[in-house]
Design a protein around this motif. Structure first.
Motif, PDB file in Angstrom:
ATOM      1  N   GLY B  82      50.056 112.365 -16.780  1.00 18.48           N
ATOM      2  CA  GLY B  82      49.637 111.410 -17.781  1.00 18.48           C
ATOM      3  C   GLY B  82      50.804 110.763 -18.487  1.00 18.48           C
ATOM      4  O   GLY B  82      50.663 110.170 -19.529  1.00 18.48           O
ATOM      5  N   GLY B  83      51.947 110.866 -17.929  1.00 16.99           N
ATOM      6  CA  GLY B  83      53.068 110.148 -18.488  1.00 16.99           C
ATOM      7  C   GLY B  83      53.926 110.971 -19.418  1.00 16.99           C
ATOM      8  O   GLY B  83      54.755 110.434 -20.131  1.00 16.99           O
ATOM      9  N   VAL B  84      53.750 112.266 -19.439  1.00 15.40           N
ATOM     10  CA  VAL B  84      54.596 113.080 -20.287  1.00 15.40           C
ATOM     11  C   VAL B  84      55.911 113.300 -19.576  1.00 15.40           C
ATOM     12  O   VAL B  84      56.066 114.192 -18.766  1.00 15.40           O
ATOM     13  CB  VAL B  84      53.957 114.448 -20.564  1.00 15.40           C
ATOM     14  N   GLY B  89      65.457 114.143 -20.054  1.00 13.95           N
ATOM     15  CA  GLY B  89      65.330 115.360 -19.263  1.00 13.95           C
ATOM     16  C   GLY B  89      66.404 115.542 -18.217  1.00 13.95           C
ATOM     17  O   GLY B  89      66.735 116.644 -17.824  1.00 13.95           O
ATOM     18  N   GLY B  90      66.950 114.494 -17.714  1.00 15.52           N
ATOM     19  CA  GLY B  90      67.880 114.629 -16.606  1.00 15.52           C
ATOM     20  C   GLY B  90      69.277 114.972 -17.059  1.00 15.52           C
ATOM     21  O   GLY B  90      69.702 114.682 -18.153  1.00 15.52           O
ATOM     22  N   SER B  91      69.999 115.600 -16.201  1.00 15.40           N
ATOM     23  CA  SER B  91      71.415 115.797 -16.485  1.00 15.40           C
ATOM     24  C   SER B  91      72.162 115.423 -15.227  1.00 15.40           C
ATOM     25  O   SER B  91      71.649 115.509 -14.124  1.00 15.40           O
ATOM     26  CB  SER B  91      71.700 117.237 -16.869  1.00 15.40           C
ATOM     27  N   ASP B  92      73.326 115.011 -15.406  1.00 19.95           N
ATOM     28  CA  ASP B  92      74.083 114.592 -14.255  1.00 19.95           C
ATOM     29  C   ASP B  92      74.818 115.788 -13.679  1.00 19.95           C
ATOM     30  O   ASP B  92      75.921 116.118 -14.075  1.00 19.95           O
ATOM     31  CB  ASP B  92      75.070 113.497 -14.684  1.00 19.95           C
ATOM     32  N   LEU B 112      62.620 119.010 -22.585  1.00 18.26           N
ATOM     33  CA  LEU B 112      61.966 119.276 -21.304  1.00 18.26           C
ATOM     34  C   LEU B 112      60.460 119.097 -21.422  1.00 18.26           C
ATOM     35  O   LEU B 112      59.722 119.561 -20.574  1.00 18.26           O
ATOM     36  CB  LEU B 112      62.280 120.683 -20.833  1.00 18.26           C
ATOM     37  N   ASP B 113      60.029 118.438 -22.435  1.00 20.78           N
ATOM     38  CA  ASP B 113      58.595 118.261 -22.637  1.00 20.78           C
ATOM     39  C   ASP B 113      57.866 119.602 -22.605  1.00 20.78           C
ATOM     40  O   ASP B 113      58.364 120.577 -23.138  1.00 20.78           O
ATOM     41  CB  ASP B 113      58.027 117.291 -21.607  1.00 20.78           C
ATOM     42  N   LEU B 114      56.729 119.651 -21.952  1.00 18.63           N
ATOM     43  CA  LEU B 114      55.932 120.860 -22.018  1.00 18.63           C
ATOM     44  C   LEU B 114      56.458 121.955 -21.097  1.00 18.63           C
ATOM     45  O   LEU B 114      55.943 123.054 -21.088  1.00 18.63           O
ATOM     46  CB  LEU B 114      54.472 120.541 -21.704  1.00 18.63           C
ATOM     47  N   ARG B 115      57.451 121.633 -20.318  1.00 22.41           N
ATOM     48  CA  ARG B 115      57.965 122.652 -19.410  1.00 22.41           C
ATOM     49  C   ARG B 115      58.446 123.879 -20.171  1.00 22.41           C
ATOM     50  O   ARG B 115      58.227 125.007 -19.751  1.00 22.41           O
ATOM     51  CB  ARG B 115      59.105 122.075 -18.592  1.00 22.41           C
TER      52      ARG B 115
END
Lengths: 459, 517
Positions: B82-84, B89-92, B112-115
């Motif tokens: 749903g777009g969460v 969130g990303g890292s290089d 990390l949102d709901l993770r």
């Protein structure tokens, strides 16, 4: 400022409740604040005092070096714990000096147990003697414990009446036949058989224990038969499953079930089953969260209420306000985003250990997050644990170190705050899992912390 | 507690600084950025975290979750939840020095949102044990499945949300039970929103019924224009039967009576606030029920607060959104939230704190708003919101005020703490507040859920479960000394009345009586 009390207890488990009631009985006005629903519901409902004195010497290492991870141990030189102890009190002096029992004294444990007996009333047994009872546990071992629910009474391992252990295929974590086999292997003095019966199958595959308890409480109809009758009917064909040493068949005199025999009306459920089966009925505590734990929680919170202790659950304590003279004036409670100060003259910290989140850890260290009390630990995190999984793990003893009044000490052995006291799992120095002493440590330290906090607050 | 509180800042940071080109597209990229100053809710905020305003699920960037961190930065992955998606969130991982990094560094930092919540779950099943629905419903897999487990399952694109999510009543007891602070109710709300958005047939009877139930305010506002007619209509023989047959709204319950004069009408007629004090102001969020059905609760709130010297403001407002969350109608809820935040933030700007007399309303403003939506000022509203009795207990010497007071006619009350009060730490406040008042006996009827859970118990297929959940409370009420019930929650009150026939009061009404306001 309206939210003030003489003594504020932070935490909601056995230690917190014991401290709150002890403080209240010293005449203090007490409030208890707990972040989450009580950890009592995670507990087995058994009250252990001291079952073993574990060896603190590590297994013999195969090579030189400090006792850290990565060192191979000689599996043939496994040190044995001392126990099971018949009498928890006689083992106390052989515990390390830093153990909470050694610090607060054996009398604190004795009084803590007496207070528990009073609060638990007729729901618990074992208070008539100092001696440990041996109870079968979830998993099939036998455990020394000081107090046990009345619902578990008929299951005592010292009883020599033949027993049937009932299991259900749908309760995957509970294998009755393996359980019975392990009990036999443990050398129990009675004949035992395990049987898987069909009853829980009428429910969904991963039914919650609360669902089963509710069905039995209300005697709901299961495929047209009332639940209690249906359960008894499922068990009845197995009443002669026990075979004695001579190969003779014996009718069982007691039947053990996983602990889901009702919640509010557990006594009635057990009585009716016993009547229908013509045998005593007992419960075996399962893994967390457990109904015996939930029932104990209900009982103890009712006791808090009756004692006049105010309590609230749902919001965490997130910080402290210190006075210039080294005392704590108030703690900040996070009420859904807004920090509200809760003032008191003395505080009891009973937030639990690593599992209860009274201690917080990351890769840098282990901390006590509320008052930022000192937690003794090796600097190198590879020394927090040893290879021997069941050995003397340093992390198991992490926690704050109190003085004999329960006040946490700093690195120099000085009292950190004159009006802060610690109790239960947040107190270090005990390896409660190996010793079987978690409840006893909570009762003893809770009693001392509560009384001392009340003294500090009302002097 | 893991909450979605900082997305606003995160997204700005990410878009401004180190977001790879093309990492965001569609709604995320083109939306007007929020600017500081007076908010214009509904126009200048970030897109909804859950359901974008146009109802489309946004395409995710490359850096959506930890597991994907090692992927090539150009890999496009559609959002599956749903777009969460985390903006940061990303890292290089290419920057990691292979000789000197901690293993945890391979996972991306930031939000990390709901993770994070899903990872915190260690399967202790405390949530399941505290779930009132799982206790009576064989078919309901419980909060652990609905939350972290389903969250993980739906990382896979082809995985539908299990329909059982509609059986969760949003009592939020699992939040309170979880020792690991997994944001269970947030996960449930999100999954339910996505289920309704993408899997529910919009012409189905169930959808229409749920939409009507959750938009109670809309219908109440019409009915209250002609309260007597509306009250009569629900009593027309066959009306409720027709409601059940046509819409699936249970005919077992009596429809709540509409007041002949709404709270707002009363407020206007009395000429608004009668105390003025720029230093002691509260903005009253009355909610729908005390406006249309029980204005006596709102009046008691006003009189009690004026007794303590507060200037009461009654800002324009819509539904708090609670029934909409519970039915997965997140777009409806967001629309209402925008209005509420806009007018409440204005009141806060004038020095007021926000007060609600319904514990589900205060729960919603405090917790669910910032968890679910990213509206300018929403955090501020959350931080300034209190339940009405709670606020007095914090800011006034209520104990002192009540010590030695006496209720003219002795009365025993059977008090039930609503689940949403419990989750705010308020389950004991009524019992404690009135403990020292002479003539008042307040008995806590225990910690069971009332079972109605807002719209839940109004659904034909849920009615029996709702009554089964409530059974324990009914029994305890009947065992209690008093024959008057007490609770803060209007639907709990409905259920208590329905199950026992007792008259039900709000603590504010008793407080009004006790302090003689």
């Amino acid at each position: 400022m309206a939210i003030d009390s003489d003594v504020l207890v932070v935490g909601g488990g056995l230690a917190a409740i014991t401290a709150a009631i002890s403080a209240s009985r010293e005449g203090a006005d007490v409030r208890l604040v707990s972040h989450k629903a009580s950890t009592l519901r995670q507990a087995s409902g058994l009250i252990d005092a001291l079952g073993y004195v574990p060896a603190t010497e590590p297994a013999t290492p195969l090579r030189e070096g400090p006792p850290t991870a990565g060192r191979e141990l000689d599996r043939d030189e496994w040190p044995d714990p001392e126990g099971p102890l018949a009498d928890p009190f006689e083992g106390i002096e052989r515990l390390p000096e830093s153990h909470p029992y050694r610090i607060v004294g054996a009398d604190a444990l004795r009084e803590g147990l007496a207070l528990f007996d009073e609060l638990a009333g007729d729901a618990y047994r074992g208070g008539h003697t100092d001696r440990n009872a041996l109870l079968p546990t979830f998993g099939g071992s036998v455990k020394p414990t000081a107090r046990y629910p009345a619902a578990a009474e008929a299951g005592l391992a010292s009883d020599d009446r033949p027993a049937l252990i009932v299991g259900f295929r749908s309760l995957t974590e509970y294998d009755a036949r393996a359980f019975a086999g392990r009990l036999e292997a443990a050398g129990v003095p009675f004949d035992v058989a395990g049987a898987e019966v069909e009853f829980a199958e009428a429910f969904r595959a991963d039914t919650k224990v609360t669902r089963l308890a509710k069905a039995l409480d209300h005697d709901e109809e299961i495929d047209g038969t009332p639940a209690r009758e249906a359960l008894a009917k499922a068990v009845a064909p197995h009443l002669h499953d026990v075979v004695d040493e001579a190969g003779g068949v014996d009718r069982v005199e007691r039947v053990g079930f996983p602990a889901f025999l009702g919640d509010d009306r557990g006594d009635a459920v057990r009585a009716e089953l016993a009547d229908r089966l013509g045998a005593d009925v007992f419960e075996i505590s399962m893994g967390p969260p457990s109904l015996p734990g939930l029932r104990l929680e209900d009982r103890l919170y009712d006791a808090l209420d009756a004692e006049g202790v105010r309590f609230e659950t749902g919001n965490p304590v997130v910080g402290v306000e210190r006075e210039a003279d080294g005392r704590v004036e108030a703690v900040a409670v996070d009420r859904k985003g807004r920090e509200t100060p809760y003032g008191a003259d003395a505080f009891v910290l009973a937030t639990g250990g690593l599992v209860g989140k009274g201690l917080d850890s990351d890769r840098e260290g282990v901390r006590e997050p509320v008052f930022d009390l000192r937690v003794e630990q090796p600097d190198d995190r590879y020394e927090w644990f040893v290879d021997d999984a069941f050995g003397d793990q340093p992390y198991a003893r992490f926690g704050v170190r109190p003085d004999e009044r329960g006040r946490p000490l700093d690195a120099d052995g000085e009292v950190q705050y004159a009006n802060v006291f610690a109790a239960g799992g947040v107190v270090g120095g005990a390896d409660v899992a190996r010793e079987k002493s978690a409840s006893g440590v909570s009762l003893a330290t809770g009693l001392v912390a509560g009384r001392q906090a009340a003294t500090e607050a009302t002097q | 507690m893991t909450r979605h509180t900082d997305d606003h800042d995160d997204s700005e940071g990410a878009n401004g600084a180190n977001e790879p080109d093309g990492a965001t597209d569609g709604d995320d990229g083109s939306e007007t950025r929020a600017s500081p100053g007076v908010p214009k809710a509904g126009r200048d905020e970030q897109p909804s975290i859950f359901v974008p305003d146009d109802g489309e699920v946004p395409e995710a960037g490359t850096d959506s979750d930890g597991a994907a961190a090692g992927d090539a930065p150009t890999a496009e992955r559609p959002a599956t939840d749903g777009g969460v998606e985390s903006a940061t969130g990303g890292s290089d991982s290419a920057e990691l020095d292979p000789d000197a990094y901690d293993p945890v560094d391979v996972f991306p930092g930031g939000d990390l949102d709901l993770r994070e919540g899903a990872d915190s779950c260690y399967k202790c099943t405390s949530c399941d044990t505290s779930c009132p629905v799982a206790e009576v419903d064989d078919e309901f897999p419980g909060p652990k499945f609905q939350g972290p487990e389903q969250w993980r399952l739906k990382r896979k694109d082809d995985h539908d949300i299990d329909e059982s999510i509609t059986s969760c009543s949003n009592c939020m007891r699992c939040d309170d039970a979880c020792p690991s602070s997994v944001p269970l109710s947030q996960m449930h709300n999100e999954a339910r929103g996505q289920f309704v958005e993408s899997q529910m047939e919009k012409l189905s009877r169930e959808y229409i019924r749920n939409r009507i139930l959750s938009n109670y305010r809309f219908f109440a506002s019409i009915a209250s224009k002609v309260p007597r007619l509306a009250n009569a209509a629900t009593k027309v023989p066959g009306a409720m039967w027709a409601g059940e047959k046509l819409l699936g709204v249970t005919s077992e319950r009596d429809f709540p009576e509409f007041a002949t004069e709404t709270f707002r009408e009363w407020w206007k007629a009395r000429g608004g606030a009668q105390v003025e004090d720029p230093d002691k102001r509260v903005a009253y969020f009355h909610g729908c029920y005390s406006n249309y059905n029980t204005p006596e609760v709102g009046k008691a709130m006003v009189r009690v607060y004026e007794h303590f010297g507060y200037e009461v403001m009654v800002p324009p407002q819509k539904c708090s959104g609670t029934p909409m969350f519970a039915n997965g109608m997140l777009k409806d809820a967001r629309r209402h939230a925008e209005t509420n935040v806009e007018s409440l933030i204005e009141a806060i700007g004038e020095g007021a704190d926000v007060i609600a007399s319904c514990t589900s309303c205060s729960m919603s403003l405090r917790q669910e708003y910032p968890e679910l939506f990213d509206i300018h000022g929403i955090e501020d509203v959350s931080e300034h919101t209190y339940e009405a009795l709670e606020y007095l207990r914090i800011n006034e010497d209520l104990e002192g005020e009540l010590a030695g007071t006496k209720l003219a006619d002795e009365q025993s009350f059977a008090y039930h703490a609503p689940c949403h009060a419990r989750n705010q730490g308020l389950s004991r406040q009524a019992v404690e507040t009135f403990r020292d008042v002479d003539g008042v006996t307040m008995e806590d009827v225990g910690d069971s859920c009332s079972g109605i859970s807002g719209t839940y118990g109004w659904k034909e297929e849920k009615y029996e479960k709702s009554m089964k959940i409530g059974e324990e409370m009914f029994e305890h009420m009947e065992d209690a000394e008093g024959d008057v019930g007490m609770t803060e929650c209007p639907t709990c009150a409905m259920q208590m009345e329905h199950g026992t026939g007792y008259e039900i009061e709000h603590p504010l009404q008793l407080l009004e009586e006790t302090v003689g306001a």
